[in-house]
Design a protein around this motif. Structure first.
Motif, PDB file in Angstrom:
ATOM      1  N   GLN A 619     -15.284 -28.115 -29.721  1.00 32.50           N
ATOM      2  CA  GLN A 619     -14.602 -27.624 -28.539  1.00 32.50           C
ATOM      3  C   GLN A 619     -13.154 -27.313 -28.874  1.00 32.50           C
ATOM      4  O   GLN A 619     -12.605 -27.803 -29.861  1.00 32.50           O
ATOM      5  CB  GLN A 619     -14.662 -28.632 -27.390  1.00 32.50           C
ATOM      6  CG  GLN A 619     -13.902 -29.914 -27.626  1.00 32.50           C
ATOM      7  CD  GLN A 619     -13.985 -30.859 -26.434  1.00 32.50           C
ATOM      8  OE1 GLN A 619     -14.805 -30.679 -25.552  1.00 32.50           O
ATOM      9  NE2 GLN A 619     -13.136 -31.869 -26.404  1.00 32.50           N
ATOM     10  N   VAL A 622      -7.328 -25.615 -25.009  1.00 30.73           N
ATOM     11  CA  VAL A 622      -6.727 -24.334 -24.656  1.00 30.73           C
ATOM     12  C   VAL A 622      -5.511 -24.580 -23.762  1.00 30.73           C
ATOM     13  O   VAL A 622      -5.600 -25.271 -22.737  1.00 30.73           O
ATOM     14  CB  VAL A 622      -7.739 -23.433 -23.916  1.00 30.73           C
ATOM     15  CG1 VAL A 622      -7.103 -22.096 -23.542  1.00 30.73           C
ATOM     16  CG2 VAL A 622      -8.974 -23.225 -24.771  1.00 30.73           C
ATOM     17  N   MET A 639      -6.929 -27.262 -21.050  1.00 32.13           N
ATOM     18  CA  MET A 639      -8.321 -27.491 -20.678  1.00 32.13           C
ATOM     19  C   MET A 639      -9.158 -27.502 -21.941  1.00 32.13           C
ATOM     20  O   MET A 639      -8.725 -27.038 -23.006  1.00 32.13           O
ATOM     21  CB  MET A 639      -8.820 -26.385 -19.735  1.00 32.13           C
ATOM     22  CG  MET A 639      -8.878 -25.004 -20.368  1.00 32.13           C
ATOM     23  SD  MET A 639      -9.553 -23.759 -19.243  1.00 32.13           S
ATOM     24  CE  MET A 639      -9.440 -22.271 -20.247  1.00 32.13           C
ATOM     25  N   GLN A 640     -10.354 -28.065 -21.825  1.00 30.99           N
ATOM     26  CA  GLN A 640     -11.300 -28.073 -22.935  1.00 30.99           C
ATOM     27  C   GLN A 640     -12.291 -26.932 -22.730  1.00 30.99           C
ATOM     28  O   GLN A 640     -12.789 -26.717 -21.631  1.00 30.99           O
ATOM     29  CB  GLN A 640     -12.037 -29.405 -23.010  1.00 30.99           C
ATOM     30  CG  GLN A 640     -11.120 -30.615 -23.134  1.00 30.99           C
ATOM     31  CD  GLN A 640     -10.207 -30.544 -24.349  1.00 30.99           C
ATOM     32  OE1 GLN A 640     -10.659 -30.242 -25.463  1.00 30.99           O
ATOM     33  NE2 GLN A 640      -8.930 -30.813 -24.152  1.00 30.99           N
ATOM     34  N   TYR A 641     -12.571 -26.207 -23.838  1.00 32.61           N
ATOM     35  CA  TYR A 641     -13.454 -25.047 -23.760  1.00 32.61           C
ATOM     36  C   TYR A 641     -14.392 -25.070 -24.962  1.00 32.61           C
ATOM     37  O   TYR A 641     -13.957 -25.364 -26.091  1.00 32.61           O
ATOM     38  CB  TYR A 641     -12.627 -23.764 -23.741  1.00 32.61           C
ATOM     39  CG  TYR A 641     -13.431 -22.515 -23.451  1.00 32.61           C
ATOM     40  CD1 TYR A 641     -14.027 -22.322 -22.215  1.00 32.61           C
ATOM     41  CD2 TYR A 641     -13.599 -21.534 -24.431  1.00 32.61           C
ATOM     42  CE1 TYR A 641     -14.770 -21.186 -21.948  1.00 32.61           C
ATOM     43  CE2 TYR A 641     -14.334 -20.382 -24.172  1.00 32.61           C
ATOM     44  CZ  TYR A 641     -14.926 -20.226 -22.924  1.00 32.61           C
ATOM     45  OH  TYR A 641     -15.670 -19.096 -22.664  1.00 32.61           O
ATOM     46  N   SER A 643     -15.596 -23.000 -26.948  1.00 27.99           N
ATOM     47  CA  SER A 643     -15.523 -21.899 -27.913  1.00 27.99           C
ATOM     48  C   SER A 643     -14.062 -21.622 -28.222  1.00 27.99           C
ATOM     49  O   SER A 643     -13.171 -21.847 -27.387  1.00 27.99           O
ATOM     50  CB  SER A 643     -16.198 -20.641 -27.351  1.00 27.99           C
ATOM     51  OG  SER A 643     -15.955 -19.524 -28.192  1.00 27.99           O
ATOM     52  N   LEU A 646     -11.082 -17.105 -27.714  1.00 30.54           N
ATOM     53  CA  LEU A 646     -10.117 -16.719 -26.696  1.00 30.54           C
ATOM     54  C   LEU A 646      -8.875 -16.178 -27.380  1.00 30.54           C
ATOM     55  O   LEU A 646      -8.446 -16.709 -28.416  1.00 30.54           O
ATOM     56  CB  LEU A 646      -9.743 -17.916 -25.802  1.00 30.54           C
ATOM     57  CG  LEU A 646     -10.856 -18.520 -24.937  1.00 30.54           C
ATOM     58  CD1 LEU A 646     -10.351 -19.772 -24.233  1.00 30.54           C
ATOM     59  CD2 LEU A 646     -11.350 -17.508 -23.915  1.00 30.54           C
ATOM     60  N   ALA A 654     -10.492 -16.205 -14.378  1.00 32.76           N
ATOM     61  CA  ALA A 654     -11.442 -17.322 -14.344  1.00 32.76           C
ATOM     62  C   ALA A 654     -12.235 -17.238 -13.048  1.00 32.76           C
ATOM     63  O   ALA A 654     -11.661 -17.267 -11.956  1.00 32.76           O
ATOM     64  CB  ALA A 654     -10.698 -18.649 -14.430  1.00 32.76           C
ATOM     65  N   HIS A 658     -15.501 -21.119 -13.557  1.00 31.99           N
ATOM     66  CA  HIS A 658     -14.453 -21.381 -14.551  1.00 31.99           C
ATOM     67  C   HIS A 658     -14.696 -20.648 -15.865  1.00 31.99           C
ATOM     68  O   HIS A 658     -14.132 -21.018 -16.897  1.00 31.99           O
ATOM     69  CB  HIS A 658     -14.308 -22.890 -14.803  1.00 31.99           C
ATOM     70  CG  HIS A 658     -14.207 -23.710 -13.556  1.00 31.99           C
ATOM     71  ND1 HIS A 658     -13.138 -23.600 -12.683  1.00 31.99           N
ATOM     72  CD2 HIS A 658     -15.059 -24.624 -13.006  1.00 31.99           C
ATOM     73  CE1 HIS A 658     -13.325 -24.424 -11.661  1.00 31.99           C
ATOM     74  NE2 HIS A 658     -14.483 -25.039 -11.819  1.00 31.99           N
ATOM     75  N   ARG A 659     -15.537 -19.623 -15.837  1.00 28.76           N
ATOM     76  CA  ARG A 659     -15.752 -18.820 -17.040  1.00 28.76           C
ATOM     77  C   ARG A 659     -14.640 -17.796 -17.180  1.00 28.76           C
ATOM     78  O   ARG A 659     -14.304 -17.098 -16.214  1.00 28.76           O
ATOM     79  CB  ARG A 659     -17.103 -18.118 -16.973  1.00 28.76           C
ATOM     80  CG  ARG A 659     -18.300 -19.040 -17.033  1.00 28.76           C
ATOM     81  CD  ARG A 659     -19.597 -18.278 -16.819  1.00 28.76           C
ATOM     82  NE  ARG A 659     -19.627 -17.624 -15.514  1.00 28.76           N
ATOM     83  CZ  ARG A 659     -20.673 -16.957 -15.040  1.00 28.76           C
ATOM     84  NH1 ARG A 659     -21.764 -16.830 -15.775  1.00 28.76           N
ATOM     85  NH2 ARG A 659     -20.623 -16.404 -13.847  1.00 28.76           N
ATOM     86  N   PRO A 660     -14.049 -17.659 -18.372  1.00 26.87           N
ATOM     87  CA  PRO A 660     -12.961 -16.690 -18.559  1.00 26.87           C
ATOM     88  C   PRO A 660     -13.495 -15.287 -18.832  1.00 26.87           C
ATOM     89  O   PRO A 660     -14.451 -15.111 -19.585  1.00 26.87           O
ATOM     90  CB  PRO A 660     -12.217 -17.237 -19.773  1.00 26.87           C
ATOM     91  CG  PRO A 660     -13.264 -17.969 -20.550  1.00 26.87           C
ATOM     92  CD  PRO A 660     -14.258 -18.503 -19.553  1.00 26.87           C
TER      93      PRO A 660
END
Length: 716
Positions: A619, A622, A639-641, A643, A646, A654, A658-660
Motif C-alpha cells: 500500500q 498518499v 491516506m492509505q491507498y 496502489s 497516482l 474522489a 473514495h476512488r480517485p
C-alpha cells in the motif's frame, strides 16, 4: 350523493351532497335501495357505532360487525348502472379471516368491485395509524371485469394525487404513481390488498400477493427463504422477576419490546425492570447472527435486530420471528438486509386496522437485495452520524443535569458549564449552518466554484448591482465549465468517445477565442443521454452528471443564464432600471443549478502532493490537499491507498467510494505567476495562441510546458 350511516361519522360532507342519517342497522338496506336508482350512494358507517356494537353485546347475543354488513349487502337490490361506495376498515377487504372472507363472498354475489382506494390516517376521530378503504361497487350484471387499486400517500400535493387517481380511471391497463389495475378473479378468498412494486404501484396482476414472490422495490434479488430459515418464536411460560433466575438453565426471553428500533440491536436488560426467563431447550435458543423480527407492525417500520454474542444466552418469544442465515453473509450485506427489512416489511402486514401481523409464510417469498457495498457504506455513515449526534445529545444532557449538583461550589459549577458547554454550542451552530445552502456551497463545493460563489455573495450583500450581476453569470459559467471538464476527463478514462470533445479540439485549433458556454453545454448535454453511459457501473460519477443536465428545470435555467451571458458579452447590457429584477432572477437560476449539482459536494477535488510506496504492506501513503471550499490554502492530509499509480502534483476527483479519477490534462493546478495564488487551469485559446486559463480569476498562462497530454486526450 347519498349518505347512510348508523351514527355520526365525523366527516363533513360537501354542501351540495344530500345526506341521510340511518339510526338502526336493519333500516340500512331499505335506505340504500331507495337511493341507488337515483344517484350514486356513499355509505359511511359510524366507526364509533362499529366499536360500540363490538363491545356492548356479548355471549349468544353478540352481533359481529361483518354479520351486520352481510345482512345489509344481501338485502340490496342493485339496479343496472348503479354505483355504491362503502367506506370500511381496510381489514374487511384484505384479511383472510373467515368473517372477512364471508363478507366479500356475499358482496360478490351481486356486486363487482371496480376500484378500492386505501388511506391511512384519513378519518377524524379514528386513530391515525388505522387504514380505511373506499370500495366502489357496480352491479354484477354490468359485466365490469377490471379492478383499480389506489393508495393515497400520507404526504404530497393533494391536486397531484387526485389527478393521478383520475389518470388511473381513464387508462385501460397498467399503473400510475399511486395505483394500478388488477384482475379481481378469486378475490373473495385472497382479498384486494394493495401491493407495491418498485418505487410506484404494481403494474398489474393479482391484487393479492402471488406465489411468485413479493418484490416491493423491484430489486429482483433472491427470496428470503433461500437465504434464511424462518421460524416463529415458541410460546414460552416465562418466570417474571427482578432477580436472576434460580434455575441455572433458564435464559432471557426476548420480546418485541426488547428490539431497539434505532441501531438494529437488542436492548440491554434494564436492572430496574421485570426480567423474563424460561428454561428453554437448546434447539429453541438463539444464536449469534440470527435476525430477530417483531411479529407485529406497530408503525411504518418493522422492529428488526441482529443477535450478537453479548445478547446470549437468550430465546425468542412468540411475539417475534427468528431468521437464521443458511449462507454466509458479509457484515455489510447483513446490515443492508436489516435496513431493507425494516423498510419494506410493512407491505406484508396489510391485513389489520391499526396494527399489521407479519406472518412467516409471507416473509418467505420476499425478495432480498444483493450485496451492495456503496449502499451499505452509506447506511453505515448514516448510523455513525446518528450515533455521534446521540453522544453529543447525551453529553449535553449530562452537563445540564450536573449544573447544580454541588450547591456549595456554584462558582466552579458556573465556570464548568460555560467552558464545557462552549464546544457543544459550537457543534450545534456548525451543524445548523449546513441547513444554509449558501454555507454549503462556500465550504463544501470544489474550490473554483466556491470561490466564485463567495464573490457573488459579497457583491450582492454590498448592493453592488452591476458587479453582482456579472458575478452571478460568471459563477454559472464556471459551474458548467468545471462540470464539463470533469465529464470529459471521466469519459476519457472510461474510453467513452464524446463528439463534443472533438468540438473543443476544433475550437482550440482554429478559433481566436477558446471554448465557452456553448462548448461546455454540449459536453453536458451529450453525457445526459443514457446511450453514452451504457455499460458503466451503477455508482460511476458520470451517471449523476448525466442526470444533472437531463433535468428539464436545469435546462431551462441554463438557457436563461446563457442568454444573459451572451447579451453581456455582446454589449446588450441590462438597463439600470431593470437591473434589480435581472439580478434577482439570474441569482435564483444560479441557485437552482447549484442545488441540482449538490453531488459535487460529495466529490472532493484533491491535489496529490506525495506518494510513498510500502512494498511489505502493498500500500501507498498518499499526501493530498483537499481543495473544497472558497480557499486554496488548506492543510495536507494523508491516506492509505492500495496502489502507487497516482501522479504527484495532479488533480483527482474522489467519488463516493473514495476512488480517485485523474483530471489531467482537462484540469490542472498550480501557482498562478500573475496573482501568486494556487489556481486551477484548463486549455484555452487567446490571441491565436494556446494558453492555460484559470477558472478562479481568468488569468491566462501562455505556452503550456507540455502539450502532449492534451493531444493524447483528444484536445489537440
Amino acid at each position: 350523493m347519498g349518505e347512510t350511516a348508523s351514527g355520526s361519522t365525523g366527516l363533513p360532507l360537501p354542501a351540495d351532497w344530500p345526506g341521510q342519517h340511518v339510526s338502526a342497522w336493519d333500516e340500512l338496506a331499505g335506505c340504500i335501495n331507495g337511493l341507488l336508482p337515483t344517484a350514486p350512494v356513499l355509505l359511511l358507517p359510524s366507526f364509533t357505532a362499529l366499536h360500540d356494537l363490538a363491545h356492548t353485546t356479548h355471549g349468544p347475543d353478540r352481533v359481529s360487525l361483518t354479520a351486520v354488513l352481510k345482512e345489509a349487502i344481501t338485502a340490496c337490490e342493485p339496479a343496472s348502472g348503479a354505483l355504491l361506495v362503502m367506506l370500511l376498515p381496510a381489514v374487511y377487504l384484505t384479511s383472510k379471516a373467515k368473517g372477512s372472507v364471508d363478507l366479500r363472498r356475499y358482496l360478490l354475489q351481486r356486486w363487482t368491485p371496480v376500484a378500492v382506494v386505501y388511506s391511512t390516517g384519513a378519518l377524524p376521530g379514528v386513530h391515525r395509524s388505522s387504514e380505511v378503504a373506499a370500495v366502489y361497487l357496480r352491479p354484477l350484471s354490468d359485466g365490469t371485469s377490471k379492478l383499480r387499486l389506489f393508495r393515497v400517500p400520507r404526504t404530497g400535493d393533494a391536486a397531484a394525487v387526485e389527478e393521478d387517481f383520475r389518470k388511473l380511471l381513464r387508462q385501460p391497463a397498467g399503473g400510475t404513481a399511486h395505483g394500478y389495475i388488477a384482475d379481481p378473479t378469486g378475490a373473495a378468498e385472497e382479498g384486494w390488498a394493495f401491493v407495491t412494486r418498485g418505487g410506484s404501484a404494481a403494474s398489474g396482476g393479482s391484487a393479492a400477493v402471488s406465489d411468485a414472490g413479493l418484490d416491493p422495490l423491484g430489486i429482483g434479488g433472491p427470496s428470503l427463504a433461500s437465504v434464511f430459515t424462518i421460524q416463529r418464536g415458541p410460546y414460552l411460560r416465562p418466570s417474571k422477576g427482578t432477580e436472576e433466575p434460580r434455575n441455572a438453565g433458564a435464559v432471557r426471553v426476548l420480546r418485541m419490546r426488547d428490539i431497539r428500533r434505532h441501531g438494529a440491536t437488542i436492548a440491554e436488560p434494564d436492572p430496574g425492570a421485570a426480567l423474563w426467563h424460561s428454561d428453554v431447550p437448546e434447539r429453541y435458543r438463539l444464536q449469534a447472527g440470527d435476525v430477530l423480527m417483531g411479529a407485529v407492525l406497530l408503525s411504518d417500520s418493522a422492529a428488526v435486530a441482529l443477535v450478537r454474542e453479548q445478547d446470549l444466552p437468550a430465546a425468542a418469544s412468540n411475539t417475534t420471528i427468528v431468521l437464521r442465515p443458511t449462507v454466509v453473509l458479509a457484515p455489510e450485506h447483513m446490515r443492508l438486509i436489516l435496513a431493507y427489512l425494516r423498510s419494506v416489511v410493512r407491505y406484508l402486514a396489510y391485513g389489520a386496522v391499526g396494527m399489521g401481523r407479519i406472518r412467516p409464510k409471507d416473509l418467505a417469498a420476499l425478495a432480498l437485495p444483493g450485496s451492495d457495498e456503496p449502499l451499505a457504506a452509506a447506511l453505515d455513515d448514516l448510523e455513525a452520524a446518528r450515533q455521534q449526534m446521540n453522544n453529543w445529545s447525551a453529553e449535553a444532557a449530562d452537563l445540564t443535569a450536573s449544573a447544580f449538583a454541588d450547591a456549595r461550589n456554584m462558582g466552579q459549577a458556573r465556570q464548568r458549564i460555560i467552558e464545557a458547554g462552549q464546544i457543544l454550542r459550537l457543534r450545534a451552530e456548525t451543524a445548523a449552518q449546513l441547513d444554509d445552502f449558501v454555507y454549503i456551497v462556500r465550504t463544501r463545493f470544489p474550490y473554483p466554484i466556491a470561490l466564485r460563489w463567495r464573490e457573488t455573495e459579497a457583491r450582492r450583500s454590498a448592493d453592488d448591482l452591476g458587479p453582482a450581476y456579472d458575478a452571478v453569470l460568471e459563477t454559472a459559467e464556471i459551474l458548467l465549465c468545471y462540470s464539463a471538464l470533469v465529464t470529459a476527463a471521466l469519459a476519457h478514462s472510461a474510453a467513452i468517445d464524446l463528439t463534443s470533445v472533438a468540438a473543443l479540439r476544433s475550437k482550440l485549433a482554429n478559433s481566436q477565442g477558446g471554448p465557452g458556454l456553448g462548448e461546455w453545454t454540449a459536453v453536458l448535454q451529450e453525457i445526459s443521454g443514457k446511450k453514452k453511459r451504457r455499460g458503466l457501473e451503477a455508482e460511476h460519477p458520470l451517471h449523476e452528471l448525466g442526470a444533472f443536465f437531463a433535468d428539464e428545470t436545469v435546462s431551462a435555467a441554463r438557457k436563461r443564464l446563457s442568454g444573459r451571458r451572451n447579451d453581456q458579452s455582446h454589449l446588450r447590457r441590462v438597463d439600470p432600471i431593470d437591473l434589480p429584477g435581472a439580478l434577482r432572477e439570474s441569482y435564483d437560476d444560479l441557485r437552482l443549478l447549484l442545488t441540482r449539482a449538490r453531488f459535487l459536494a460529495d466529490w472532493p477535488l484533491n491535489q496529490i502532493t506525495s506518494v510513498t510506496w510500502n512494498a511489505f504492506r502493498d500500500q501507498a501513503t498518499v499526501g493530498y490537499r483537499r481543495l473544497m471550499g472558497d480557499h486554496a490554502v488548506v492543510p495536507t492530509e494523508t491516506m492509505q491507498y492500495p496502489s502507487s499509480a497516482l501522479e504527484t502534483g495532479s488533480l483527482y476527483l474522489a467519488d463516493r467510494d473514495h476512488r480517485p479519477h485523474l483530471l489531467r490534462p482537462f484540469l490542472t493546478g498550480q501557482i498562478c505567476p500573475i496573482c501568486r495564488t494556487w489556481s486551477t487551469f484548463h486549455a484555452d485559446k487567446g490571441d491565436h495562441k494556446l494558453v492555460l486559463k484559470s477558472l478562479e480569476h481568468g488569468h491566462c498562462l501562455p505556452d503550456p510546458p507540455d502539450t502532449e497530454p492534451l493531444r493524447q486526450a483528444g484536445l489537440l
